[in-house]
Write an enzyme that holds these catalytic residues in place. Structure first.
Site, PDB file in Angstrom:
ATOM      1  N   ASP A 125     -11.085   1.757  -2.926  1.00  0.00           N
ATOM      2  CA  ASP A 125     -11.407   1.437  -1.614  1.00  0.00           C
ATOM      3  C   ASP A 125     -12.749   1.359  -1.880  1.00  0.00           C
ATOM      4  OD1 ASP A 125      -8.555   1.304  -0.416  1.00  0.00           O
ATOM      5  OD2 ASP A 125      -8.676   3.460   0.254  1.00  0.00           O
ATOM      6  N   ASP A 153       0.663  -1.096  -0.236  1.00  0.00           N
ATOM      7  CA  ASP A 153      -0.119  -0.014  -0.417  1.00  0.00           C
ATOM      8  C   ASP A 153       0.865   1.355   0.510  1.00  0.00           C
ATOM      9  OD1 ASP A 153      -2.439   1.864   0.018  1.00  0.00           O
ATOM     10  OD2 ASP A 153      -3.846   0.928   1.261  1.00  0.00           O
TER      11      ASP A 153
END
EC number: 3.2.1.22
Length: 695
Positions: A514, A446
């Protein structure tokens, strides 16, 4: 090459060709034709030999790589300054090396005044219809040079009736939104200065002639994981020129005497079948990039939405047991597994498993997960650090900073200066150490903040921070892939902020957003598949509502949606009823039957999220199996009390005279193409997976 030899070369792809030529004056390379095989056999559709009042010849010519001497008024790709501040570097042709069989071309130019030498390189990978382009610069002079602009290429497209420019915009939780701009005259520009491709725009742009929206289409993508820019400008003569390459947020680049610099690769694509045809061109190319790593990805479970930062062995194993029961193959522990990580204010940089959360040891925990028949995966964010961490206390100079200026925290964290060799080695050794010590087969990498401070502690003089970070990042990926070939790496950046062709060549999977709300995600994935192959599309089934379109959808809708790429589950499956778990197991089993076709098949996008029909068709390479994923995009209420007909999905690429069977129903290829595959939506049936087998 002698003056009598032709200075014209053609590179051939699977269905296309790209022809360039050096005019008699020898000052630049220009496009002659770009399109289907044989397109160059005739007058060039982009050449212009008429008068150019108040301009120069190069301003109107289809120049492939232009300095400001070539295009002083309509925009150069390369702008160079000498030590005295003079500009206008002018090239002359030197030589060319063409390998038609290997699909490569290198054309060399040089500036006799400054000594700057440029090699324009082209490559068309076998079996594809893309042209890769990059430039290698060498300063053979005695004085340093400064690059004020360092674009990689110009691509010229004939748009006699006006240009229809397609791009993808977005923001966090709303990435890959496909949009179109009617460009009659003037310029349209997208890009990023964030040190990462970013959420706001995708480094991809397509152009069509306004009169032929379903016909020929050209696209350009930037293979660079840092700051970038693409612009399209249509001139009064009907030519649209696309400039692409790096954006320089840190200021001009220095090229010392004897120095060399390779500019980022940009890739052009062509299809005669509009945007959906372009999508298939990109898919084939990205499968080429994956090479022998192109295989169906395992079904995964990710624990983030179930536990957030409250990670401990018991809660994770409870989730893993259920995941294994429904057919999941890889269990990924997300953020919260390391020391100090009770929330997002601390812990980043200290990559040690929390002994309080795993009292029997992390190795024992992983062994328990593996004993369930699951592979094990882990979330990491190795380029970032929290101020409340041991790493930052020991190395505050490792983050990007401007001396004497306050730091800008985003998500309570700073960004490590990976361009520094010692920081790059820390990032690599951290990940390499985790992979060597623990039985890990999946990394979710990430990146949750852009670069804000354009400086390095104690730096003397300007630095190419963006270039150094990206170069070292790519090297780390390559080293990990070399030393741990069995580990799959998912590229994530707060969702889809790090998706570009350079990462597609190094990461195995992308996390596009997301946002996992069903109708929101449908729009995100629709845009994503226009520029990215299904094997790169990670998608989870969750219970999250939509942020932008909150209309509810069934669990079936969410599963069929996630099957469009790499199927994952991210819901708190402890809260699912036995019936929901059984339904999930059924969908996962069905996905395993079709994922080879999803991974390898030819993709046709049918309709769209804003249309009454919305589906994706995958046809196996041998044409014997067709998988259709379809979703109801309209209202879900109403009992269907009035007369109606089913929605018809026109399929593509089928054999008209062949028969295709779905259960007891038999269709001809002609029927499925001309009339379409029927689907009927009801309040309880809002998505479907249909598999057609050719008899």
């Amino acid at each position: 090459m002698s003056d009598t030899e032709p200075r014209r070369w053609t590179l051939r792809g699977a269905h296309t060709e790209y022809t360039v030529t050096v005019p008699a004056h020898g000052r630049w390379l220009e496009l002659a034709a770009w399109g289907p095989h044989g397109v160059g056999d005739g007058p060039s559709p982009v050449a212009y030999d008429g008068p150019v009042p108040f301009l120069t010849a190069g301003d109107a010519a289809p120049v492939e790589f232009a300095t400001d001497a070539d295009r002083p008024f309509t925009g150069a790709d390369l702008v160079v300054e000498t030590a005295t501040g003079h500009r206008r570097v002018g090239f002359g042709f030197v030589e060319a090396a063409h390998d038609p069989a290997g699909g490569t071309l290198a054309v060399t130019f040089a500036d006799p005044v400054t000594g700057l030498r440029a090699v324009l390189r082209y490559a068309v990978p076998a079996g594809t219809d893309v042209v890769r382009r990059w430039v290698e610069l060498t300063n053979t002079g005695a004085e340093p040079l400064v690059l004020a602009r360092a674009g990689s290429a110009g691509f010229c497209v004939p748009t006699p009736h006006g240009a229809l420019v397609s791009h993808q915009w977005g923001q966090w939780a709303q990435e890959f939104q496909l949009a179109h701009v009617d460009l009659d005259h003037g310029a349209f520009t997208i890009g990023s200065s964030q040190g990462v491709p970013g959420h706001l725009h995708v480094p991809w742009l397509a152009v069509r002639d306004r009169a032929e929206p379903d016909g020929a289409a050209w696209a350009v993508a930037v293979a660079w994981t840092g700051s970038w820019e693409i612009s399209a400008e249509r001139d009064t003569g009907g030519l649209t020129r696309i400039r692409a390459g790096r954006r320089l947020p840190d200021g001009p680049l220095e090229l010392p005497a004897g120095g060399e610099l390779t500019l980022p690769e940009v890739v052009g694509a062509y299809s005669v079948e509009g945007l959906t045809g372009l999508a298939r061109v990109w898919h084939r190319y990205q499968r080429h990039l994956a090479g022998d790593r192109l295989a169906p990805r395992p079904v995964l479970y990710n624990s983030w939405e179930a536990t957030y930062f409250a990670v401990d062995a018991k809660s994770q194993l409870d989730l893993a047991r259920i995941a294994a029961e429904v057919g999941v193959e890889t269990f990924v522990v997300d953020d919260g597994w390391f020391v100090g990580r009770d929330d997002d204010t601390a812990g980043l940089g200290d990559w040690t498993p929390d002994p309080a959360a795993f009292p029997d040891g992390f190795e024992a925990f992983i062994a328990d997960v593996r004993a369930l028949g699951l592979r094990f995966g882990l979330w990491v964010e190795p380029e970032c650090v929290n101020p409340r961490s041991r790493l930052y206390a020991e190395h505050p100079d490792w983050v990007y900073r401007l001396d004497g200026r306050p730091l800008t925290p985003i998500r309570n964290q700073y960004l490590l200066d990976v361009g520094r060799p010692e920081v790059a080695e820390f990032v690599h050794s951290t990940l390499d150490g985790l992979l060597r010590r623990y039985d890990i087969s999946y990394l979710k990498w990430d990146f949750n903040r852009p670069r804000t401070e354009p400086g390095r502690a104690g730096a003397d003089g300007p630095l190419d921070l963006d270039g150094a970070h990206v170069t070292n990042l790519h090297r780390i990926y390559e080293r990990l892939r070399r030393d741990h070939p069995g580990v799959l790496v998912e590229s994530c950046a707060g969702g889809g902020a790090r998706t570009d062709l350079a990462m597609a060549a190094r990461a195995d999977i992308f996390w596009p957003s997301d946002n996992t709300g069903p109708l929101d995600r449908l729009a995100i994935q629709y845009g994503f598949l226009h520029a990215n192959a299904p094997h790169l599309l990670s998608s989870w089934v969750t219970d999250a509502p939509g942020i932008f379109d909150p209309r509810p959808r069934s669990l079936a809708f969410r599963f069929v949606l996630a099957m469009a790429g790499v199927l994952g589950v991210g819901a708190d499956i402890r809260q699912w009823t036995p019936a929901e778990r059984a339904e999930a197991a059924g969908w996962i089993a069905r996905y395993k039957e079709i994922r080879e076709v999803v991974t390898q098949g030819e993709v046709h996008l049918i309709g769209g999220p804003d249309q009454a029909r919305c589906a994706v068709q995958y046809t196996s390479p041998d044409g014997r199996r067709v998988v259709v994923l379809a979703w109801h995009t309209g209202r879900s209420d109403g009992a269907g009390l009035l007369p109606s007909r089913p929605v018809r999905l026109p399929l593509r690429g089928l054999t008209p005279e062949a028969a295709y069977r779905h259960g007891d129903q038999r269709y001809s290829g002609s029927h499925l193409t001309a009339v379409g595959l029927p689907v009927r939506w009801t309040p309880t049936h809002d998505a479907d997976l249909i598999v057609l087998d050719r008899e």
